[in-house]
Design a protein around this motif. Structure first.
Motif, PDB file in Angstrom:
ATOM      1  N   ARG A 192     -65.599 117.335 -11.179  1.00 42.16           N
ATOM      2  CA  ARG A 192     -65.149 118.157 -12.300  1.00 42.16           C
ATOM      3  C   ARG A 192     -63.884 117.569 -12.931  1.00 42.16           C
ATOM      4  O   ARG A 192     -63.712 117.635 -14.155  1.00 42.16           O
ATOM      5  N   LYS A 193     -63.035 116.977 -12.136  1.00 42.00           N
ATOM      6  CA  LYS A 193     -61.811 116.376 -12.656  1.00 42.00           C
ATOM      7  C   LYS A 193     -62.121 115.189 -13.557  1.00 42.00           C
ATOM      8  O   LYS A 193     -61.450 114.983 -14.581  1.00 42.00           O
ATOM      9  N   ASN A 194     -63.129 114.423 -13.175  1.00 42.34           N
ATOM     10  CA  ASN A 194     -63.497 113.238 -13.964  1.00 42.34           C
ATOM     11  C   ASN A 194     -64.735 113.488 -14.824  1.00 42.34           C
ATOM     12  O   ASN A 194     -65.388 112.529 -15.261  1.00 42.34           O
ATOM     13  N   PHE A 195     -65.071 114.754 -15.045  1.00 40.40           N
ATOM     14  CA  PHE A 195     -66.307 115.073 -15.757  1.00 40.40           C
ATOM     15  C   PHE A 195     -66.281 114.531 -17.178  1.00 40.40           C
ATOM     16  O   PHE A 195     -67.265 113.931 -17.657  1.00 40.40           O
ATOM     17  N   LEU A 196     -65.179 114.720 -17.874  1.00 36.13           N
ATOM     18  CA  LEU A 196     -65.095 114.291 -19.267  1.00 36.13           C
ATOM     19  C   LEU A 196     -65.233 112.779 -19.385  1.00 36.13           C
ATOM     20  O   LEU A 196     -65.967 112.266 -20.237  1.00 36.13           O
ATOM     21  N   ASP A 197     -64.537 112.052 -18.498  1.00 36.24           N
ATOM     22  CA  ASP A 197     -64.620 110.592 -18.552  1.00 36.24           C
ATOM     23  C   ASP A 197     -66.026 110.106 -18.202  1.00 36.24           C
ATOM     24  O   ASP A 197     -66.537 109.149 -18.808  1.00 36.24           O
ATOM     25  N   LEU A 198     -66.660 110.766 -17.223  1.00 36.39           N
ATOM     26  CA  LEU A 198     -68.013 110.365 -16.845  1.00 36.39           C
ATOM     27  C   LEU A 198     -69.011 110.584 -17.979  1.00 36.39           C
ATOM     28  O   LEU A 198     -69.856 109.726 -18.263  1.00 36.39           O
ATOM     29  N   LEU A 203     -70.885 124.229 -14.660  1.00 30.56           N
ATOM     30  CA  LEU A 203     -71.118 123.840 -16.036  1.00 30.56           C
ATOM     31  C   LEU A 203     -72.623 123.716 -16.278  1.00 30.56           C
ATOM     32  O   LEU A 203     -73.431 123.647 -15.361  1.00 30.56           O
ATOM     33  N   ARG A 204     -72.983 123.696 -17.561  1.00 34.53           N
ATOM     34  CA  ARG A 204     -74.402 123.630 -17.887  1.00 34.53           C
ATOM     35  C   ARG A 204     -75.024 122.328 -17.412  1.00 34.53           C
ATOM     36  O   ARG A 204     -76.182 122.288 -17.005  1.00 34.53           O
ATOM     37  N   GLU A 205     -74.273 121.255 -17.447  1.00 35.45           N
ATOM     38  CA  GLU A 205     -74.776 119.978 -16.954  1.00 35.45           C
ATOM     39  C   GLU A 205     -74.962 120.006 -15.446  1.00 35.45           C
ATOM     40  O   GLU A 205     -75.888 119.390 -14.917  1.00 35.45           O
ATOM     41  N   GLU A 206     -74.077 120.743 -14.749  1.00 37.95           N
ATOM     42  CA  GLU A 206     -74.182 120.828 -13.300  1.00 37.95           C
ATOM     43  C   GLU A 206     -75.267 121.808 -12.860  1.00 37.95           C
ATOM     44  O   GLU A 206     -75.796 121.697 -11.760  1.00 37.95           O
ATOM     45  N   THR A 207     -75.609 122.759 -13.726  1.00 34.50           N
ATOM     46  CA  THR A 207     -76.627 123.744 -13.362  1.00 34.50           C
ATOM     47  C   THR A 207     -77.990 123.105 -13.171  1.00 34.50           C
ATOM     48  O   THR A 207     -78.796 123.555 -12.359  1.00 34.50           O
ATOM     49  N   SER A 208     -78.275 122.026 -13.917  1.00 38.47           N
ATOM     50  CA  SER A 208     -79.591 121.393 -13.826  1.00 38.47           C
ATOM     51  C   SER A 208     -79.839 120.768 -12.467  1.00 38.47           C
ATOM     52  O   SER A 208     -80.980 120.580 -12.063  1.00 38.47           O
ATOM     53  N   ARG A 219     -60.219 129.726  -1.331  1.00 37.12           N
ATOM     54  CA  ARG A 219     -60.761 128.953  -2.434  1.00 37.12           C
ATOM     55  C   ARG A 219     -61.510 129.889  -3.381  1.00 37.12           C
ATOM     56  O   ARG A 219     -62.175 130.826  -2.954  1.00 37.12           O
ATOM     57  N   THR A 220     -61.373 129.602  -4.673  1.00 35.70           N
ATOM     58  CA  THR A 220     -62.099 130.347  -5.698  1.00 35.70           C
ATOM     59  C   THR A 220     -63.210 129.459  -6.228  1.00 35.70           C
ATOM     60  O   THR A 220     -62.960 128.336  -6.675  1.00 35.70           O
ATOM     61  N   LEU A 221     -64.437 129.957  -6.158  1.00 34.82           N
ATOM     62  CA  LEU A 221     -65.569 129.166  -6.619  1.00 34.82           C
ATOM     63  C   LEU A 221     -65.527 129.009  -8.128  1.00 34.82           C
ATOM     64  O   LEU A 221     -65.360 129.984  -8.868  1.00 34.82           O
ATOM     65  N   LEU A 222     -65.655 127.783  -8.569  1.00 35.48           N
ATOM     66  CA  LEU A 222     -65.671 127.513  -9.994  1.00 35.48           C
ATOM     67  C   LEU A 222     -67.063 127.765 -10.552  1.00 35.48           C
ATOM     68  O   LEU A 222     -68.061 127.455  -9.910  1.00 35.48           O
ATOM     69  N   PRO A 223     -67.165 128.332 -11.753  1.00 32.80           N
ATOM     70  CA  PRO A 223     -68.501 128.488 -12.368  1.00 32.80           C
ATOM     71  C   PRO A 223     -69.082 127.117 -12.710  1.00 32.80           C
ATOM     72  O   PRO A 223     -68.371 126.203 -13.134  1.00 32.80           O
ATOM     73  N   ASN A 238     -65.451 119.961  -2.318  1.00 34.89           N
ATOM     74  CA  ASN A 238     -64.396 119.020  -2.701  1.00 34.89           C
ATOM     75  C   ASN A 238     -64.940 117.902  -3.589  1.00 34.89           C
ATOM     76  O   ASN A 238     -64.274 117.438  -4.522  1.00 34.89           O
ATOM     77  N   LYS A 239     -66.177 117.473  -3.280  1.00 31.17           N
ATOM     78  CA  LYS A 239     -66.800 116.464  -4.131  1.00 31.17           C
ATOM     79  C   LYS A 239     -67.032 117.007  -5.528  1.00 31.17           C
ATOM     80  O   LYS A 239     -66.843 116.292  -6.538  1.00 31.17           O
ATOM     81  N   LEU A 240     -67.434 118.280  -5.635  1.00 32.25           N
ATOM     82  CA  LEU A 240     -67.620 118.906  -6.935  1.00 32.25           C
ATOM     83  C   LEU A 240     -66.306 118.997  -7.695  1.00 32.25           C
ATOM     84  O   LEU A 240     -66.266 118.780  -8.915  1.00 32.25           O
ATOM     85  N   LEU A 241     -65.222 119.276  -6.997  1.00 31.28           N
ATOM     86  CA  LEU A 241     -63.911 119.326  -7.667  1.00 31.28           C
ATOM     87  C   LEU A 241     -63.512 117.956  -8.197  1.00 31.28           C
ATOM     88  O   LEU A 241     -62.963 117.841  -9.297  1.00 31.28           O
TER      89      LEU A 241
END
Length: 249
Positions: free
Chosen positions: A177-183, A8-13, A2-6, A171-174
């Motif tokens: 991330r898939k539904n990030f835009l809709d959320l 996002l700024r919203e997730e960093t908080s 698995r490659t760790l995804l960087p 996996n929850k983060l993935l």
């Protein structure tokens, strides 16, 4: 593999970095809740201290105005002098002279034993009362640092369980991330449906009327909440008024 995804700024908080020396936003929320739980205890101690001081003052006034002291003094002196050198005079001096008495009496009494004896809390007692509360508040502030070691301790003693937990969270983060835009679209749409508050309307009018105040009345990104910079882009809809940073846009 698995490659760790960087992040996002919203997730960093919402991510807690163990190497960060300062208290971070999720830790700050938990710390504030713990400190708020100390407020009822603090109010109770202040109420008890104030009640003790009030009762002490009342009892002192009662003792001061109800104190009565009596003083009784008496003196008694009896002396019979028989003059002469005859036999009768000597006989009388030997008999009646024994009646010579002298005594002084002084009696003092008061109602102090019947009055209340106030004994307020001293400075040391106040210190002993509020010192544990101060230690508890300090512990609420410092507990964020030992809490960061929980995952390291769990990984040391239970590596398989911690590996399962990390995979689940990844996996929850993935999925998020898939539904990030809709959320984020749904969240911003819900915020847009709510009527703006009085403070928001006042700030918008000040920004429009006095452009020089824009550097002091900076807005933030509607997604990640970063302060406004020249790279931020406003929404094309004039009725929206939302602002986005470059990554979120």
């Amino acid at each position: 593999k698995r490659t760790l995804l960087p992040l996002l700024r919203e997730e960093t908080s919402s991510f807690i970095s163990p190497c960060h020396p300062a208290v971070q936003r999720p830790e700050l929320q938990h710390m504030v809740m713990e400190l708020l739980k100390c407020i009822p205890l603090l109010l109770f101690l202040l109420f008890v201290s104030g009640l003790d001081h009030f009762i002490f003052s009342i009892l002192s006034i009662i003792q001061h105005h109800s104190f009565v002291q009596y003083s009784y003094q008496t003196s008694h002196h009896l002396s019979v002098n028989v003059m002469g050198t005859s036999l009768m005079a000597q006989l009388l001096r030997g008999t009646i002279g024994a009646l010579n008495t002298s005594f002084d009496t002084e009696v003092e009494t008061s109602n102090l034993a019947c009055l209340p004896q106030p004994s307020g809390m001293s400075g040391q007692q106040y210190l002993d009362t509020f010192l544990p509360l101060g230690a508890l508040a300090l512990l609420c502030v410092l507990q964020v640092y030992p809490f960061r070691l929980r995952r390291a301790i769990a990984a040391f003693y239970f590596p398989k369980r911690e590996k399962t937990r990390v995979l689940f969270l990844y996996n929850k983060l993935l999925r998020q991330r898939k539904n990030f835009l809709d959320l984020q679209r749904g969240r911003i749409a819900r915020q847009a449906r709510q009527p703006p508050g009085l403070g928001t309307l006042l700030l918008q009018r000040c920004r429009r009327r006095w452009p020089c105040l824009r550097r002091f009345l900076r807005r933030s990104c509607a997604v990640c909440g970063t302060p406004e910079t020249p790279r931020h882009r406003p929404c094309p809809d004039p009725d929206c008024g939302a602002l986005y940073c470059e990554p979120c846009w």
